[in-house]
Every structure is written in C-alpha cells, then in structure tokens.
Write an enzyme that holds these catalytic residues in place. Structure first.
Site, PDB file in Angstrom:
ATOM      1  N   ASP A 181      -6.008   2.642  10.251  1.00  0.00           N
ATOM      2  CA  ASP A 181      -7.416   2.235  10.384  1.00  0.00           C
ATOM      3  C   ASP A 181      -7.632   1.637  11.784  1.00  0.00           C
ATOM      4  O   ASP A 181      -7.933   2.349  12.730  1.00  0.00           O
ATOM      5  CB  ASP A 181      -7.727   1.256   9.246  1.00  0.00           C
ATOM      6  CG  ASP A 181      -9.171   0.798   9.214  1.00  0.00           C
ATOM      7  OD1 ASP A 181     -10.004   1.388   9.929  1.00  0.00           O
ATOM      8  OD2 ASP A 181      -9.479  -0.147   8.468  1.00  0.00           O
ATOM      9  N   GLY A 220       0.777  -1.237   0.000  1.00  0.00           N
ATOM     10  CA  GLY A 220       0.000   0.000   0.000  1.00  0.00           C
ATOM     11  C   GLY A 220       0.803   1.280   0.000  1.00  0.00           C
ATOM     12  O   GLY A 220       0.358   2.306  -0.511  1.00  0.00           O
ATOM     13  N   ARG A 272      -4.366   0.539  -7.393  1.00  0.00           N
ATOM     14  CA  ARG A 272      -3.200   1.085  -6.667  1.00  0.00           C
ATOM     15  C   ARG A 272      -2.522   2.191  -7.465  1.00  0.00           C
ATOM     16  O   ARG A 272      -1.884   3.081  -6.910  1.00  0.00           O
ATOM     17  CB  ARG A 272      -2.165  -0.010  -6.409  1.00  0.00           C
ATOM     18  CG  ARG A 272      -2.600  -1.090  -5.449  1.00  0.00           C
ATOM     19  CD  ARG A 272      -1.386  -1.928  -5.058  1.00  0.00           C
ATOM     20  NE  ARG A 272      -1.728  -3.204  -4.452  1.00  0.00           N
ATOM     21  CZ  ARG A 272      -1.988  -3.380  -3.167  1.00  0.00           C
ATOM     22  NH1 ARG A 272      -1.987  -2.347  -2.339  1.00  0.00           N
ATOM     23  NH2 ARG A 272      -2.277  -4.573  -2.698  1.00  0.00           N
ATOM     24  N   ASP A 300       0.298   3.454   4.275  1.00  0.00           N
ATOM     25  CA  ASP A 300      -0.684   4.165   3.471  1.00  0.00           C
ATOM     26  C   ASP A 300      -1.793   4.763   4.321  1.00  0.00           C
ATOM     27  O   ASP A 300      -2.135   5.929   4.172  1.00  0.00           O
ATOM     28  CB  ASP A 300      -1.261   3.238   2.376  1.00  0.00           C
ATOM     29  CG  ASP A 300      -1.720   1.887   2.917  1.00  0.00           C
ATOM     30  OD1 ASP A 300      -1.702   1.675   4.150  1.00  0.00           O
ATOM     31  OD2 ASP A 300      -2.110   1.039   2.097  1.00  0.00           O
ATOM     32  N   ASP A 316      -5.554  -0.512  -2.575  1.00  0.00           N
ATOM     33  CA  ASP A 316      -6.206  -1.374  -3.560  1.00  0.00           C
ATOM     34  C   ASP A 316      -7.587  -1.845  -3.134  1.00  0.00           C
ATOM     35  O   ASP A 316      -7.963  -1.776  -1.961  1.00  0.00           O
ATOM     36  CB  ASP A 316      -5.360  -2.629  -3.792  1.00  0.00           C
ATOM     37  CG  ASP A 316      -5.469  -3.616  -2.626  1.00  0.00           C
ATOM     38  OD1 ASP A 316      -5.238  -3.186  -1.473  1.00  0.00           O
ATOM     39  OD2 ASP A 316      -5.836  -4.774  -2.852  1.00  0.00           O
ATOM     40  N   PHE A 327     -14.129   3.244   2.745  1.00  0.00           N
ATOM     41  CA  PHE A 327     -13.125   2.416   2.093  1.00  0.00           C
ATOM     42  C   PHE A 327     -12.608   3.163   0.872  1.00  0.00           C
ATOM     43  O   PHE A 327     -13.375   3.535  -0.014  1.00  0.00           O
ATOM     44  CB  PHE A 327     -13.709   1.060   1.688  1.00  0.00           C
ATOM     45  CG  PHE A 327     -12.663   0.148   1.115  1.00  0.00           C
ATOM     46  CD1 PHE A 327     -11.793  -0.542   1.949  1.00  0.00           C
ATOM     47  CD2 PHE A 327     -12.521   0.014  -0.257  1.00  0.00           C
ATOM     48  CE1 PHE A 327     -10.806  -1.354   1.422  1.00  0.00           C
ATOM     49  CE2 PHE A 327     -11.531  -0.802  -0.788  1.00  0.00           C
ATOM     50  CZ  PHE A 327     -10.668  -1.484   0.045  1.00  0.00           C
ATOM     51  N   VAL A 328     -11.299   3.394   0.846  1.00  0.00           N
ATOM     52  CA  VAL A 328     -10.718   4.192  -0.237  1.00  0.00           C
ATOM     53  C   VAL A 328      -9.699   3.385  -1.045  1.00  0.00           C
ATOM     54  O   VAL A 328      -9.132   2.409  -0.549  1.00  0.00           O
ATOM     55  CB  VAL A 328     -10.043   5.474   0.305  1.00  0.00           C
ATOM     56  CG1 VAL A 328     -11.060   6.427   0.890  1.00  0.00           C
ATOM     57  CG2 VAL A 328      -8.961   5.145   1.336  1.00  0.00           C
ATOM     58  N   LYS A 341      -7.999   7.449   9.209  1.00  0.00           N
ATOM     59  CA  LYS A 341      -9.458   7.534   9.280  1.00  0.00           C
ATOM     60  C   LYS A 341      -9.877   8.199  10.579  1.00  0.00           C
ATOM     61  O   LYS A 341      -9.267   7.973  11.617  1.00  0.00           O
ATOM     62  CB  LYS A 341     -10.064   6.136   9.167  1.00  0.00           C
ATOM     63  CG  LYS A 341      -9.892   5.566   7.771  1.00  0.00           C
ATOM     64  CD  LYS A 341     -10.681   4.304   7.543  1.00  0.00           C
ATOM     65  CE  LYS A 341     -10.489   3.855   6.104  1.00  0.00           C
ATOM     66  NZ  LYS A 341     -11.081   2.527   5.855  1.00  0.00           N
TER      67      LYS A 341
HETATM   68  P1  5GP Z   1      -4.817  -1.127  10.267  1.00  0.00           P
HETATM   69  O1  5GP Z   1      -3.759  -2.158  10.535  1.00  0.00           O
HETATM   70  O2  5GP Z   1      -4.545   0.218  10.859  1.00  0.00           O
HETATM   71  O3  5GP Z   1      -6.198  -1.640  10.543  1.00  0.00           O
HETATM   72  O4  5GP Z   1      -4.915  -0.910   8.721  1.00  0.00           O
HETATM   73  C1  5GP Z   1      -3.836  -0.687   7.957  1.00  0.00           C
HETATM   74  C2  5GP Z   1      -3.973  -1.393   6.646  1.00  0.00           C
HETATM   75  O5  5GP Z   1      -5.316  -1.791   6.303  1.00  0.00           O
HETATM   76  C3  5GP Z   1      -3.572  -0.446   5.567  1.00  0.00           C
HETATM   77  O6  5GP Z   1      -2.188  -0.454   5.367  1.00  0.00           O
HETATM   78  C4  5GP Z   1      -4.328  -0.970   4.366  1.00  0.00           C
HETATM   79  O7  5GP Z   1      -3.584  -1.994   3.772  1.00  0.00           O
HETATM   80  C5  5GP Z   1      -5.584  -1.542   4.955  1.00  0.00           C
HETATM   81  N1  5GP Z   1      -6.700  -0.575   4.869  1.00  0.00           N
HETATM   82  C6  5GP Z   1      -7.293   0.072   5.896  1.00  0.00           C
HETATM   83  N2  5GP Z   1      -8.267   0.900   5.452  1.00  0.00           N
HETATM   84  C7  5GP Z   1      -8.280   0.773   4.104  1.00  0.00           C
HETATM   85  C8  5GP Z   1      -9.062   1.393   3.065  1.00  0.00           C
HETATM   86  O8  5GP Z   1      -9.945   2.238   3.258  1.00  0.00           O
HETATM   87  N3  5GP Z   1      -8.765   0.997   1.779  1.00  0.00           N
HETATM   88  C9  5GP Z   1      -7.807   0.085   1.490  1.00  0.00           C
HETATM   89  N4  5GP Z   1      -7.610  -0.209   0.207  1.00  0.00           N
HETATM   90  N5  5GP Z   1      -7.051  -0.510   2.445  1.00  0.00           N
HETATM   91  C10 5GP Z   1      -7.285  -0.155   3.739  1.00  0.00           C
HETATM   92 MG    MG Z   2      -1.234  -1.834   4.192  1.00  0.00          MG
END
Ligand code: 5GP
Ligand code: MG
Length: 209
Positions: A133, A73, A195, A130, A189, A182-183, A161
């Site tokens: 979340d 990402g 991407r 990237d 991706d 979701f982006v 977010k």
């Molecule tokens: P976390 O570990 O903080 O939950 O999320 C990090 C990873 O989840 C990001 O690096 C990404 O790969 C994926 N992710 C979280 N939100 C999104 C989103 O809105 N879109 C996409 N494509 N991936 C996301």
């Molecule tokens: Mg990621």
C-alpha cells in the site's frame, strides 16, 4: 533483480469478471462482503504459480533461504506458499509490523513490533506480505534485514494497490494488482475480523461502521 517479473490484474481467470457481485460459483461469499475482488480459486492458482517461479529463482539457495511472513496479514498466504515451494529446507521466521490498527483503515506509518528474525547473516531472505500500500512495511523490513547481513533480500506480496506509492516501492514478486480499495480476506482484516475468508473482497459500508 528489481520490479515484479509478472503479475496479474485482479481478474478471475476462471471466468468471473473483476467486481462481480459475490454470487459466484466458488461459493466465495459473506453477508458483510460487497464485492469479491480475487476469488479463492484465483488465489490458489496464483500462489502455486508464484511458488514455482520463486522456487526456480532460489534453486541455488536450498538450505539458505529464510522466508519471513509479516504477521498477521500474510498468515494464510505464507501457509499456502511455503507448502507449494519446491525448496524443502528453508527457515520460516515470523515478524510483525504494525500499520493499520483496529477500525482505522488509513495508514498511520509502519513500526516494528515484537520479535525480529534471528541469524540472517548469509541467508537469502524472502519477505512475504499480504498487500503493498504505502510501501512503509517493505521499506522498513528491507533496510532492517540488509543491515543485518542477509545475502539477499527480496519481497513477495499477494496484492498490490494500483497507486503511486505502491507501484514505486521495489517488490520483486506480486500476485495481483488491485484497485485502491480497502480489502479484507485471505489474511487481511478489519478490526481483526474476516482474516479467515478464503477470498479477497471489499466490505459493505455498514460492516465498516
Ligand atoms: P504499507 O506498509 O505498504 O502501507 O501497508 C502494508 C500493510 O497495511 C499491510 O500488510 C496491511 O496490514 C495493511 N493494509 C494496507 N492496505 C490494506 C487493505 O486494503 N486492507 C487491509 N485489511 N489491510 C491493509
Ligand atoms: Mg500487514
């Protein structure tokens, strides 16, 4: 250091309002994209700003900085960021954390996948991701790198977010705070597609079927 020093709401500073339809003057559009949340011009400007700020903060660390982009990402973000960073002697070591998979857009936890960066002892580690979340990715990597003797560990995400799990996860540098949607684009991706888009946006429901 804790908490971002500055971050920007996902609003195009070149004049396009947040949530505008994708008919904007930067040509940021794709038939599967519903709304552009962060334009390519905003991303480019903010990445340079982050690189300048972070470059200052690491002025003491030339030659001892290891930048760790989380694949896949942060591929585009990392490529633009390291070229804008004033430090010219740095190590670049990739890592992979799997969280979302395929067409699944709900977090299913984070786990390390693939090779981990080597020789971090005494190095200042800057994690690049990237999007923040659930915070699982950053918590996992921070603990891992700290346990392996890094001199310091900080994180920089392009997007965060506006949800409690993300806002409460320590992250020193944040590019843009965005709504909880979701982006895709600029590295992010859906089922390994999109991407390559130079902007960040949401998908039309039919593209996520
Ligand atoms: P976390 O570990 O903080 O939950 O999320 C990090 C990873 O989840 C990001 O690096 C990404 O790969 C994926 N992710 C979280 N939100 C999104 C989103 O809105 N879109 C996409 N494509 N991936 C996301
Ligand atoms: Mg990621």
């Amino acid at each position: 250091m804790s908490g971002p020093r500055s971050n920007h709401a996902a609003e195009d500073r070149h004049g396009d309002r947040h949530g505008d339809r994708h008919e904007d003057r930067h040509g940021d559009r794709h038939e599967d994209v519903d709304r552009v949340l962060v334009s390519s011009a905003s991303i480019a400007a903010r990445v340079v700003e982050l690189a300048r700020q972070i470059g200052n903060d690491y002025a003491h660390a030339d030659g001892q900085l290891t930048v760790v982009p989380v694949m896949t990402g942060s591929l585009l973000f990392a490529a633009d960021f390291v070229r804008a960073l004033p430090q010219r002697r740095l190590r670049l070591q990739l890592t992979t954390v799997s969280s979302y998979g395929g067409k699944n857009t709900a977090s299913r936890g984070s786990s390390l996948a693939g090779a981990l960066p080597k020789h971090l002892e005494g190095h200042h580690v800057l994690i690049l991701d990237d999007i923040l979340d659930s915070g699982g990715t950053l918590r996992l990597l921070r603990a891992e790198f700290e346990s392996r003797g890094a001199a310091s560990v900080r994180a920089c995400v392009l997007l965060r977010k506006k949800i409690p799990s993300a806002l409460s996860t320590p992250c020193e540098y944040v590019g843009f705070d965005i709504d909880d949607e979701f982006v895709v684009g600029y590295g992010l991706d859906f089922d390994d597609l999109y991407r390559n888009l130079p902007f960040v946006g949401t998908l039309k429901p039919e593209a996520r079927a």
